[in-house]
Design a protein around this motif. Structure first.
Motif, mmCIF file in Angstrom:
data_model
loop_
_atom_site.group_PDB
_atom_site.id
_atom_site.type_symbol
_atom_site.label_atom_id
_atom_site.label_comp_id
_atom_site.label_asym_id
_atom_site.label_seq_id
_atom_site.Cartn_x
_atom_site.Cartn_y
_atom_site.Cartn_z
ATOM 1 N N ARG A 115 3.798 5.762 -5.547
ATOM 2 C CA ARG A 115 3.726 5.777 -7.019
ATOM 3 C C ARG A 115 2.436 6.442 -7.509
ATOM 4 O O ARG A 115 2.131 6.413 -8.691
ATOM 5 C CB ARG A 115 3.829 4.355 -7.567
ATOM 6 N N LYS A 163 2.190 1.804 -3.410
ATOM 7 C CA LYS A 163 1.167 2.388 -4.285
ATOM 8 C C LYS A 163 1.004 3.884 -4.006
ATOM 9 O O LYS A 163 0.850 4.686 -4.940
ATOM 10 C CB LYS A 163 -0.166 1.672 -4.101
ATOM 11 N N ILE A 176 -0.556 5.527 -7.230
ATOM 12 C CA ILE A 176 -1.532 4.583 -7.760
ATOM 13 C C ILE A 176 -2.811 4.600 -6.936
ATOM 14 O O ILE A 176 -3.899 4.458 -7.462
ATOM 15 C CB ILE A 176 -0.929 3.159 -7.827
ATOM 16 N N SER A 177 -2.683 4.840 -5.637
ATOM 17 C CA SER A 177 -3.857 4.872 -4.759
ATOM 18 C C SER A 177 -4.246 6.315 -4.488
ATOM 19 O O SER A 177 -3.520 7.047 -3.833
ATOM 20 C CB SER A 177 -3.548 4.157 -3.443
ATOM 21 N N TYR A 201 0.840 -1.202 0.000
ATOM 22 C CA TYR A 201 0.000 0.000 0.000
ATOM 23 C C TYR A 201 0.873 1.249 0.000
ATOM 24 O O TYR A 201 0.610 2.205 -0.742
ATOM 25 C CB TYR A 201 -0.946 -0.011 1.202
#
Length: 110
Positions: free
Chosen positions: A38, A35, A40-41, A32
């Motif tokens: 990056r 992410k 992503i979340s 997590y």
């Protein structure tokens, strides 16, 4: 990459902390955290950001703003509130944060 992602990476590296160590201290999974770093979340809770900020010894403002300059030094009561919120379960912490936000907005509208 958004500001929060960049700043998490920046402050983690400044602290010479691995993703694994930050994830452990923030009580989140390494996947997590990866992410988040990056971008992503996009759906991250205030509670998670507070945990990360506390683990990095920075404020939410430090994580959120592009210029990466400390907006203000964190005051003792703010630090204690961050600690208490981090120690709560996510649901209780999120509800309390919302109550605090609502109270501040009420005060600002007077």
């Amino acid at each position: 990459m958004n500001n929060i992602s960049k700043n998490i990476i920046k402050y983690r590296k400044q602290s010479k902390m691995s993703q694994e160590k930050l994830a452990e201290r923030s009580d989140i999974s390494v996947g997590y955290l990866s992410k988040l770093e990056r971008s992503i979340s996009d759906n991250v809770s205030v509670t998670i950001l507070l945990r990360i900020a506390t683990a990095l010894d920075v404020t939410l403002n430090d994580l959120a703003y592009e210029n990466n300059e400390k907006i203000t030094d964190i005051k003792p009561n703010q630090r204690e509130l961050n600690r208490l919120l981090t120690d709560m379960n996510d649901e209780t912490s999120e509800q309390l944060c919302q109550n605090i936000i609502d109270s501040i907005e009420l005060l600002n509208n007077k």
